[in-house]
Design a protein around this motif. Structure first.
Motif, PDB file in Angstrom:
ATOM      1  N   ALA A  94     -12.192  13.356  47.095  1.00 48.08           N
ATOM      2  CA  ALA A  94     -10.337  12.871  46.336  1.00 48.08           C
ATOM      3  C   ALA A  94      -9.958  13.834  48.116  1.00 48.08           C
ATOM      4  N   TRP A  95     -10.690  15.165  48.920  1.00 45.43           N
ATOM      5  CA  TRP A  95     -10.213  15.276  49.424  1.00 45.43           C
ATOM      6  C   TRP A  95      -9.899  13.658  50.711  1.00 45.43           C
ATOM      7  N   ILE A  96     -11.243  13.755  50.992  1.00 41.40           N
ATOM      8  CA  ILE A  96     -11.564  12.345  51.871  1.00 41.40           C
ATOM      9  C   ILE A  96     -10.128  11.649  52.056  1.00 41.40           C
ATOM     10  N   ALA A  97      -9.900  11.224  50.568  1.00 42.21           N
ATOM     11  CA  ALA A  97      -8.859  10.420  50.398  1.00 42.21           C
ATOM     12  C   ALA A  97      -7.464  10.711  50.514  1.00 42.21           C
ATOM     13  N   ASP A  98      -6.868  11.575  50.748  1.00 45.04           N
ATOM     14  CA  ASP A  98      -5.817  12.012  50.445  1.00 45.04           C
ATOM     15  C   ASP A  98      -5.794  12.397  52.776  1.00 45.04           C
ATOM     16  N   ARG A  99      -6.983  12.860  52.938  1.00 42.99           N
ATOM     17  CA  ARG A  99      -6.953  12.241  54.535  1.00 42.99           C
ATOM     18  C   ARG A  99      -6.696  11.580  54.846  1.00 42.99           C
ATOM     19  N   LEU A 100      -6.800  10.917  54.448  1.00 44.81           N
ATOM     20  CA  LEU A 100      -6.848   9.029  54.793  1.00 44.81           C
ATOM     21  C   LEU A 100      -5.612   8.178  54.707  1.00 44.81           C
ATOM     22  N   ALA A 101      -4.870   8.734  53.302  1.00 41.45           N
ATOM     23  CA  ALA A 101      -3.621   8.721  52.811  1.00 41.45           C
ATOM     24  C   ALA A 101      -2.211   9.016  53.546  1.00 41.45           C
ATOM     25  N   ARG A 102      -2.894   9.786  54.778  1.00 41.08           N
ATOM     26  CA  ARG A 102      -1.964  10.884  55.174  1.00 41.08           C
ATOM     27  C   ARG A 102      -1.669   9.952  56.331  1.00 41.08           C
ATOM     28  N   ARG A 103      -2.568   9.256  56.894  1.00 40.96           N
ATOM     29  CA  ARG A 103      -2.776   8.780  57.666  1.00 40.96           C
ATOM     30  C   ARG A 103      -2.265   7.865  58.256  1.00 40.96           C
ATOM     31  N   HIS A 104      -3.016   6.962  57.444  1.00 41.48           N
ATOM     32  CA  HIS A 104      -2.467   5.730  57.012  1.00 41.48           C
ATOM     33  C   HIS A 104      -1.050   4.937  55.766  1.00 41.48           C
ATOM     34  N   ASP A 105      -0.444   6.432  55.509  1.00 39.76           N
ATOM     35  CA  ASP A 105       1.183   5.900  55.120  1.00 39.76           C
ATOM     36  C   ASP A 105       0.671   5.366  53.631  1.00 39.76           C
ATOM     37  N   LEU A 106      -0.992   6.125  52.548  1.00 40.91           N
ATOM     38  CA  LEU A 106      -0.540   5.309  51.408  1.00 40.91           C
ATOM     39  C   LEU A 106       0.103   6.361  50.424  1.00 40.91           C
ATOM     40  N   ASP A 107      -0.269   6.272  48.716  1.00 38.91           N
ATOM     41  CA  ASP A 107       0.462   6.977  48.319  1.00 38.91           C
ATOM     42  C   ASP A 107      -0.638   7.924  47.922  1.00 38.91           C
ATOM     43  N   ARG A 108      -0.400   9.715  48.137  1.00 43.32           N
ATOM     44  CA  ARG A 108      -1.853  10.151  48.172  1.00 43.32           C
ATOM     45  C   ARG A 108      -1.802  10.276  46.793  1.00 43.32           C
ATOM     46  N   TRP A 143      -2.225   8.208  43.995  1.00 41.39           N
ATOM     47  CA  TRP A 143      -3.214   6.875  43.931  1.00 41.39           C
ATOM     48  C   TRP A 143      -4.668   7.196  44.494  1.00 41.39           C
ATOM     49  N   ALA A 144      -3.962   7.728  45.691  1.00 44.27           N
ATOM     50  CA  ALA A 144      -5.471   7.809  46.879  1.00 44.27           C
ATOM     51  C   ALA A 144      -6.322   8.483  46.160  1.00 44.27           C
ATOM     52  N   GLN A 145      -5.666   9.553  46.109  1.00 51.11           N
ATOM     53  CA  GLN A 145      -6.768  11.239  44.794  1.00 51.11           C
ATOM     54  C   GLN A 145      -7.583  10.210  44.132  1.00 51.11           C
ATOM     55  N   ALA A 146      -7.012   9.652  43.695  1.00 53.69           N
ATOM     56  CA  ALA A 146      -7.551   9.279  42.302  1.00 53.69           C
ATOM     57  C   ALA A 146      -8.921   7.924  42.667  1.00 53.69           C
ATOM     58  N   ALA A 147      -8.275   7.403  43.842  1.00 52.09           N
ATOM     59  CA  ALA A 147      -9.507   5.995  43.584  1.00 52.09           C
ATOM     60  C   ALA A 147     -10.365   6.905  44.485  1.00 52.09           C
ATOM     61  N   GLY A 148     -10.419   8.350  45.460  1.00 50.95           N
ATOM     62  CA  GLY A 148     -11.533   8.660  46.139  1.00 50.95           C
ATOM     63  C   GLY A 148     -12.374   9.317  45.208  1.00 50.95           C
ATOM     64  N   ARG A 149     -11.376  10.305  43.571  1.00 48.17           N
ATOM     65  CA  ARG A 149     -12.486  11.017  43.285  1.00 48.17           C
ATOM     66  C   ARG A 149     -13.261  10.149  42.590  1.00 48.17           C
ATOM     67  N   ARG A 150     -12.785   9.097  42.075  1.00 44.39           N
ATOM     68  CA  ARG A 150     -13.809   7.991  41.641  1.00 44.39           C
ATOM     69  C   ARG A 150     -14.582   7.438  42.332  1.00 44.39           C
ATOM     70  N   ALA A 151     -15.007   7.430  43.779  1.00 42.77           N
ATOM     71  CA  ALA A 151     -15.505   6.625  44.242  1.00 42.77           C
ATOM     72  C   ALA A 151     -16.914   7.724  43.994  1.00 42.77           C
ATOM     73  N   PHE A 152     -16.459   9.189  44.402  1.00 44.60           N
ATOM     74  CA  PHE A 152     -17.755   9.935  44.000  1.00 44.60           C
ATOM     75  C   PHE A 152     -18.328   9.927  42.792  1.00 44.60           C
ATOM     76  N   ARG A 153     -19.402   9.852  42.770  1.00 48.63           N
ATOM     77  CA  ARG A 153     -20.391  10.050  40.639  1.00 48.63           C
ATOM     78  C   ARG A 153     -20.609  10.996  40.202  1.00 48.63           C
ATOM     79  N   SER A 154     -19.710  12.080  40.522  1.00 46.51           N
ATOM     80  CA  SER A 154     -20.637  13.131  39.596  1.00 46.51           C
ATOM     81  C   SER A 154     -21.394  13.087  38.460  1.00 46.51           C
ATOM     82  N   ASP A 155     -20.094  12.501  37.583  1.00 47.82           N
ATOM     83  CA  ASP A 155     -21.097  12.460  35.866  1.00 47.82           C
ATOM     84  C   ASP A 155     -22.588  11.294  36.196  1.00 47.82           C
ATOM     85  N   LEU A 156     -22.269  10.226  36.989  1.00 50.32           N
ATOM     86  CA  LEU A 156     -23.636   9.361  37.112  1.00 50.32           C
ATOM     87  C   LEU A 156     -24.819  10.259  37.717  1.00 50.32           C
ATOM     88  N   TYR A 157     -24.662  11.407  38.376  1.00 47.60           N
ATOM     89  CA  TYR A 157     -25.323  12.100  39.234  1.00 47.60           C
ATOM     90  C   TYR A 157     -26.350  13.544  38.179  1.00 47.60           C
TER      91      TYR A 157
END
Lengths: 387, 202
Positions: A303-317, A319-333
């Protein structure tokens, strides 16, 4: 009969868990025959992974998130199954810029940031990073944004320079500074092309640097392979964490079949004993693989990574954080490692930056110590609530 | 070629070949010349690569798939806005199957070794077409994003009108539409003006 598994990586010290898992038999013990493929660039590695030529890859932690956000114009979806390494970057300056800025205390992010920004007021400062979507770039932007930001547009210019070419680019005056993973910072110092001013950990004390990435859905389709791989990497990381093993680890990584780099350079990265070009520095936790649940892929890191990217690339924060969370699979780990890892964090997300020192936290068996994970400016990052 | 501010659509496609090996570079240039009329430039060293490619402002960059400099080209071509250049990559025949998968993956086109004119032309065409497609996709994405932004502004403006004039949501929208028509402006622009004015007035 061991099952062959192809994994892509780059020639970097933080590929260590993969090499140790292969060479010390941790993979074999899990029934895997690891076939490690060294790629020449991050774009080549990404294409190799998305096209299915390898099962998994060592990847910059920012890449899976950037791809999930549709940045970089490259199709394909990958996700992080675990963090492979925490920290390990260094920030260095060319001799010319270092002379202009005068002596800086090593590791002081506030002093170095202020000096760099004041230099940028007079002439643009060009900073090399290995890839546009990397923790190197994110740490730089975060650091300079929080210190400044610069008053003039384009005062700071972040450029992509492949790590092995960083020293030459600095010496040729094409860049004035860099943020790069070891051993390439030390390599620059040894060649007299620049000095080190900051370890990445001085900006963020627990920055997920590389992840083990796979195509979305691979780990669920091949749970036995994924489980075996994560277990082998867990044991390799634990072995790497034992100080007595450091010398052997450095020699092992140095060999032509592994990284093919001087053992002494690798040992500097593993031990955190750096030669800065102006003196010597000891950086505890310069590069970590295991301690403090280093390998755990926190949803909040994505989520942190996504939030930083969203700020710089002018994306909805949100939405971006939700996508960032999904990309880090703590559930599988958690699913794959719960019966081998003595202790897993009880939570899958945390407030990033809240731990200023080692802190005991709730875990499955109540003995886990996390942190520090603080940011240099004392800020904390609380992910937006998930939907 | 005439000097103009805008690129001339009839001018030759400008191709930069990134290749340190002289013989191989010559082979590629020859193949390009036979394939058609291209404005070709060779960059033979990693040093200063990004600057030279940026200055040349090519339509197409050819770079070896195995080149360590690939990340630099990607940054120039893809990661940094504005997106200006398509990328085509070439690769040795030994990289079995990679060309097919890469072309399927979408972005990059790959020329296999033995660069004959007949083989280079379709790849250049494919890469250029692919590039056009990606640019269109980007434009559509940008349009969607703008539409979302505009909807947010219109919603705020409607809310302001509903509060200030005690009207329903439909009536508020009708007011905005009428104002836009009479001023010959777009509804989002009228809404934005209203929101800005409201912010200024506190």
């Amino acid at each position: 009969m061991n099952v062959p598994l192809r994994i892509a990586h780059l020639r970097l010290v933080d590929a260590a868990p993969l090499i140790v898992a292969r060479d010390l038999g941790f993979a074999e013990a899990e029934g895997l025959a690891l076939d490690l493929v060294a790629e020449p660039s991050w774009s080549a590695l990404r294409d190799t992974l998305t096209s299915g030529r390898v099962a998994a890859a060592q990847m910059l932690s920012v890449m899976p998130v950037a791809m999930a956000l549709g940045l970089g114009g490259v199709p394909g979806e990958v996700e992080a199954l675990q963090v492979l390494s925490v920290n390990g970057d260094v920030i260095g300056l060319s001799q010319a810029l270092s002379d202009r800025l005068g002596a800086l205390p090593f590791g002081d992010a506030h002093a170095a940031g202020a000096a760099l920004l004041s230099a940028a007021e007079r002439a643009p400062v060009r900073i090399g990073v290995p890839f546009p979507f990397s923790m190197h770039a994110e740490l730089l932007h975060y650091w300079l944004d929080q210190c400044g930001p610069p008053n003039r547009p384009n005062a700071i210019q972040v450029r992509t320079v492949p790590p092995p070419l960083m020293t030459d680019a600095l010496a040729a005056g094409e860049i004035d500074a860099f943020c790069v993973g070891e051993p390439w910072g030390s390599w620059t110092v040894d060649r007299g092309a620049g000095v080190l001013v900051l370890p990445g950990s001085a900006i963020w004390a627990q920055a997920p640097e590389k992840v083990l990435a796979a195509r979305v859905g691979w780990a669920e389709a091949e749970p036995d392979l994924a489980r075996a791989l994560l277990r082998a990497l867990h044991r390799a990381a634990r072995w790497l964490d034992v100080p007595a093993n450091m010398g052997l680890a450095a020699d092992m990584l140095a060999r032509p079949g592994a990284l093919d780099l001087p053992s002494e350079l690798i040992e500097r990265a593993l031990s955190g004993r750096l030669s800065t070009g102006t003196g010597h520095a000891v950086v505890p936790g310069l590069l970590r693989f295991h301690a403090g649940a280093a390998a755990f892929p926190w949803r909040s890191q994505g989520a942190w990574i996504a939030d930083r990217l969203a700020r710089r690339h002018d994306l909805d924060r949100g939405w971006a954080q939700a996508a960032g969370r999904r990309a880090f699979r703590s559930d599988l780990y958690r699913r794959f490692l719960q019966d081998v890892v003595s202790d897993l964090p009880g939570a899958s997300s945390k407030i990033e930056g809240a731990l200023s020192g080692p802190t005991p936290v709730a875990s499955h068996r109540g003995t886990l110590t996390l942190g520090p994970d603080s940011f240099f400016d004392g800020q904390v990052f609380e992910p937006l609530p998930s939907d | 070629m005439g000097v103009t501010d805008h690129p001339d659509p009839s001018r030759d496609l400008k191709v930069v070949v990134v290749e340190p090996d002289r013989d191989r570079a010559l082979m590629i240039v020859d193949a390009l010349r036979t394939a058609g009329s291209y404005d070709v430039m060779v960059v033979d060293q990693a040093s200063g690569l990004a600057r030279r490619v940026a200055e040349a402002a090519p339509d197409l960059v050819l770079v070896d798939l195995r080149s360590p400099s690939r990340d630099m080209i990607e940054d120039l071509a893809l990661a940094s806005a504005p997106l200006q250049r398509p990328v085509a990559l070439f690769v040795d025949e030994s990289e079995d199957g990679l060309a097919e998968t890469a072309i399927e993956a979408g972005l990059s086109a790959y020329v296999v070794a033995g660069l004959t004119a007949e083989r280079i032309k379709p790849v250049l065409d494919a890469a250029t077409a692919r590039f056009g497609m990606i640019q269109r996709m980007r434009a559509e994405l940008e349009a969607t994003r703008r539409a979302l932004e505009e909807r947010k502004v219109i919603d705020r403006a409607k809310g302001l009108l509903m509060k200030a004039r005690g009207v329903s949501e439909d009536e508020a929208y009708a007011l905005l539409r009428r104002a836009a028509m009479s001023q010959n402006k777009r509804i989002p622009d009228v809404a934005q003006a209203l929101v800005t004015a409201a912010d200024l007035l506190g």
